[in-house]
Structures are given as structure tokens and as C-alpha cells.
Design an enzyme around this catalytic site. Structure first.
Site, PDB file in Angstrom:
ATOM      1  N   CYS A 140       7.553 -41.240  33.776  1.00  0.00           N
ATOM      2  CA  CYS A 140       7.375 -42.673  34.239  1.00  0.00           C
ATOM      3  C   CYS A 140       5.951 -42.476  33.106  1.00  0.00           C
ATOM      4  CB  CYS A 140       7.818 -42.085  35.678  1.00  0.00           C
ATOM      5  SG  CYS A 140       6.861 -43.842  36.243  1.00  0.00           S
ATOM      6  N   HIS A 195      15.756 -47.892  28.144  1.00  0.00           N
ATOM      7  CA  HIS A 195      15.419 -49.076  27.767  1.00  0.00           C
ATOM      8  C   HIS A 195      16.554 -50.565  26.904  1.00  0.00           C
ATOM      9  CE1 HIS A 195      11.373 -48.284  30.187  1.00  0.00           C
ATOM     10  NE2 HIS A 195      11.620 -46.841  29.172  1.00  0.00           N
ATOM     11  N   GLU A 212      13.934 -51.865  36.922  1.00  0.00           N
ATOM     12  CA  GLU A 212      13.754 -50.369  36.878  1.00  0.00           C
ATOM     13  C   GLU A 212      15.624 -49.260  36.920  1.00  0.00           C
ATOM     14  OE1 GLU A 212      10.568 -47.868  36.826  1.00  0.00           O
ATOM     15  OE2 GLU A 212       8.978 -48.927  37.207  1.00  0.00           O
ATOM     16  N   CYS A 272       6.111 -51.615  34.974  1.00  0.00           N
ATOM     17  CA  CYS A 272       6.688 -49.928  34.364  1.00  0.00           C
ATOM     18  C   CYS A 272       6.060 -50.076  32.700  1.00  0.00           C
ATOM     19  CB  CYS A 272       8.668 -50.809  34.426  1.00  0.00           C
ATOM     20  SG  CYS A 272       9.473 -49.603  32.767  1.00  0.00           S
ATOM     21  N   GLY A 300       8.730 -49.266  30.165  1.00  0.00           N
ATOM     22  CA  GLY A 300       9.194 -50.603  29.746  1.00  0.00           C
ATOM     23  C   GLY A 300       8.356 -51.865  29.120  1.00  0.00           C
TER      24      GLY A 300
HETATM   25  N1  LIG Z   1      12.724 -46.270  36.784  1.00  0.00           N
HETATM   26  C1  LIG Z   1      12.946 -44.867  34.905  1.00  0.00           C
HETATM   27  C2  LIG Z   1      12.030 -44.075  35.648  1.00  0.00           C
HETATM   28  C3  LIG Z   1      10.152 -44.873  35.907  1.00  0.00           C
HETATM   29  C4  LIG Z   1       9.257 -45.558  35.013  1.00  0.00           C
HETATM   30  C5  LIG Z   1       7.750 -46.067  34.608  1.00  0.00           C
HETATM   31  N2  LIG Z   1       7.909 -47.018  36.413  1.00  0.00           N
HETATM   32  C6  LIG Z   1       7.151 -46.282  33.869  1.00  0.00           C
HETATM   33  O1  LIG Z   1       6.317 -46.392  34.569  1.00  0.00           O
HETATM   34  O2  LIG Z   1       7.171 -45.439  32.927  1.00  0.00           O
HETATM   35  C7  LIG Z   1      13.843 -44.411  34.357  1.00  0.00           C
HETATM   36  O3  LIG Z   1      14.641 -44.378  35.828  1.00  0.00           O
HETATM   37  O4  LIG Z   1      14.250 -44.190  34.032  1.00  0.00           O
END
Ligand SMILES: N[C@@H](CCC[C@H](N)C(=O)O)C(=O)O
Length: 280
Positions: free
Chosen positions: A74, A157, A206, A215, A218
Site C-alpha cells: 500500500c 492495477h 480500490e 491510492c 494507483g
Molecule cells: N487496495 C489495494 C491496497 C491499498 C492501496 C493503497 N491505498 C495505496 O495507497 O497504494 C490492493 O488491494 O492492492
């Protein structure tokens, strides 16, 4: 058992951080979900448990989505933990061991933290995808969207480059695409609108958390996608609902993310006795 926690965020992507370095901690899915409930728990997009390092880093971090699932990395939470460790150690940079590999956090001045997220991965089985397809043009059939760009920056992603991000129904499309059979481990879904060669507007769905204000991984995936397609340079500001991140894809093939972090509050929480200690 009562444990103290810290509530942090990066541009409104919010986290509960539990420190399991002295007294080890393991939470089951139901407990993570209960803590994440914004009405009856503390509320977060992700929960982080800090553990003692195992591979020469300063700390090991385990990340859990709001739905209780553990994930490899994350970006924004890594920047928050980076801030904690930079303050704790007084060092200029610290290494955080994550399931997606080590990430390095450094103080970028003016209350900003930079994370080196490592190398982006493009191979279908590294993202991962269910089958061997062109990862730069994913065959996803939802709405009128153009082919997405698939990439892993420690987590999966799919980036859709769209003419107007404001027109996208992120909740509807994101929830469908997260679960598309092309993604055996599901995926994070980004909708990116290129504003100029160094500015991109991005909205995100997400995996395991839904729409969030930001994110970090992201934003990294978005810059890699727009730069790979020649739509931006290798450094750009990514405009998220919660604010801006600066992302750079270096000549050494590393993705750097810079942005602010904040502590919202700290407190104590009662965890169920089933939150068994994990051998450190
Ligand atoms: N939802 C993501 C994990 C969290 C990502 C995040 N908030 C960030 O800042 O990178 C997943 O399931 O891979």
C-alpha cells in the site's frame, strides 16, 4: 486485550496502524472488518500491522483492506509508516519490508515523504492475469471503456485512460472490473484523464476498499501507463480526489511517489482475545 493505535492518512486515504513489534499481533478477517467499519469500528481504507523486520529492513508491514483481505503493499500507508520510522530513527531514509518487496521511504522536506515503490512489472503472470494477453491493452469488456493498461507495482492495477474522468461511474464500473475473471486475485481500477504532459486527473476504485480519496500505488500505475503510451513524460502530478501526488518513473526503472502524510488521532482499542500473538 487493549492495544494502542494511530489513525493516519495520505490525502484522505486513511489507515489504522497497530504496532506489533514488541507484542506480536495477528487479526482474523472478521476483526479487521469490524475495526474498519466506519459506524461501529474505527474506520479505515487499510489497516497496517507493524512487525519486527526479517530481511534487514527497519520494519515489516502487513496491510489489510477494509474487506479483511491481506494485500502485499500500500503506497500511501507506506508513506505514513515511513514518516513514523523516519521520526523514530532520525535517519534520512528507512526500509519497509512488505509482501511486494522492500520499499524505501525518505524525507522529501516540507512534510512530504517519498517512497521508492520499486520496479513496475508488466508480465501477465506477475500482475497477475488469468491468461497470457497483451498487458498493455487488456481485453476487458465493460461499458464503452478503451482497453486498459495492466501493471503491478507490488499489487495489481488496470488503468483506463479516458477523455473525461468526471464522467465515469467509478462505483459501477470499478466494482464490476475488480472482479473480472481476467484478474485471479482481483485488481485495483484507475480511470485517468491526461490533462497535459505532466498532469493527470485520476479516480480510483480500490480492490477490497471501493472508492478512496487517493491510492498511492494507483497513482504510480497511472503514471507508468500514461508514460508508456507516450501521453506524459516520466514525471507527473497525479490529481486525486484527496489532492496531488508527484510520481516519477526513473531511468533506473524505479517508481517514486512523493506526497504529504498526517496523523488524524491516536487512541486505544479493545481487540478480541482471539487476536493471538504471532511468533516474532
Ligand atoms: N487496495 C489495494 C491496497 C491499498 C492501496 C493503497 N491505498 C495505496 O495507497 O497504494 C490492493 O488491494 O492492492
Amino acid at each position: 486485550m487493549e492495544r494502542s493505535f494511530r489513525k493516519m492518512h495520505g490525502l484522505g486515504n486513511d489507515f489504522v496502524v497497530l504496532d506489533g513489534r514488541r507484542e506480536a499481533l495477528s487479526l482474523d478477517t472478521a476483526t479487521v472488518r469490524a475495526l474498519g467499519d466506519r459506524r461501529t469500528g474505527i474506520g479505515f481504507d487499510q489497516l497496517v500491522i507493524l512487525e519486527r523486520p526479517r530481511d534487514g529492513g527497519h520494519v515489516r508491514a502487513r496491510f489489510y483492506n477494509q474487506d479483511g483481505g491481506e494485500v502485499a503493499t500500500c503506497g500511501n500507508a507506506s508513506r505514513c509508516i515511513g514518516r513514523l520510522l523516519l521520526d523514530e530513527t532520525g535517519e534520512r531514509s528507512v526500509t519497509i519490508e512488505t509482501g511486494g518487496g522492500p520499499v524505501v521511504a525518505s524525507d522529501a522536506g516540507e512534510a512530504l515523504v517519498t517512497i521508492d515503490m520499486g520496479r513496475p512489472r508488466f508480465a501477465w503472470n506477475e500482475i497477475p492475469l488469468a491468461r497470457d494477453v497483451d498487458t498493455r491493452s487488456l481485453p476487458l469488456q465493460v461499458g464503452n471503456l478503451p482497453p486498459a493498461f495492466g501493471v503491478s507495482v507490488g499489487n495489481p492495477h488496470a488503468v483506463f485512460i479516458v477523455p473525461d474522468a468526471a464522467q465515469i461511474d467509478v462505483a459501477h464500473l470499478g466494482s464490476q472490473l475488480e472482479h473480472d475473471p481476467l484478474f485471479p486475485e482481483r485488481a485495483n481500477i484507475e480511470f485517468a484523464q491526461v490533462l497535459s504532459s505532466d498532469r493527470v486527473r485520476m479516480r480510483v476504485w480500490e480492490r477490497g476498499a471501493g472508492i478512496t480519496r487517493a491510492c498511492g500505488s494507483g497513482a504510480c500505475a497511472t503514471l507508468v501507463a500514461t508514460a508508456s503510451r507516450g501521453l506524459t513524460g516520466r514525471r507527473a502530478t497525479i490529481e486525486l480526489d484527496g489532492g496531488d501526488l508527484i510520481i516519477e518513473w526513473t531511468k533506473q526503472d524505479r517508481v517514486l511517489m512523493t506526497g504529504p502524510v498526517a496523523t488524524a488521532f491516536s487512541g486505544t482499542v479493545q481487540l478480541p482475545d482471539t487476536a493471538a500473538a504471532r511468533a516474532a
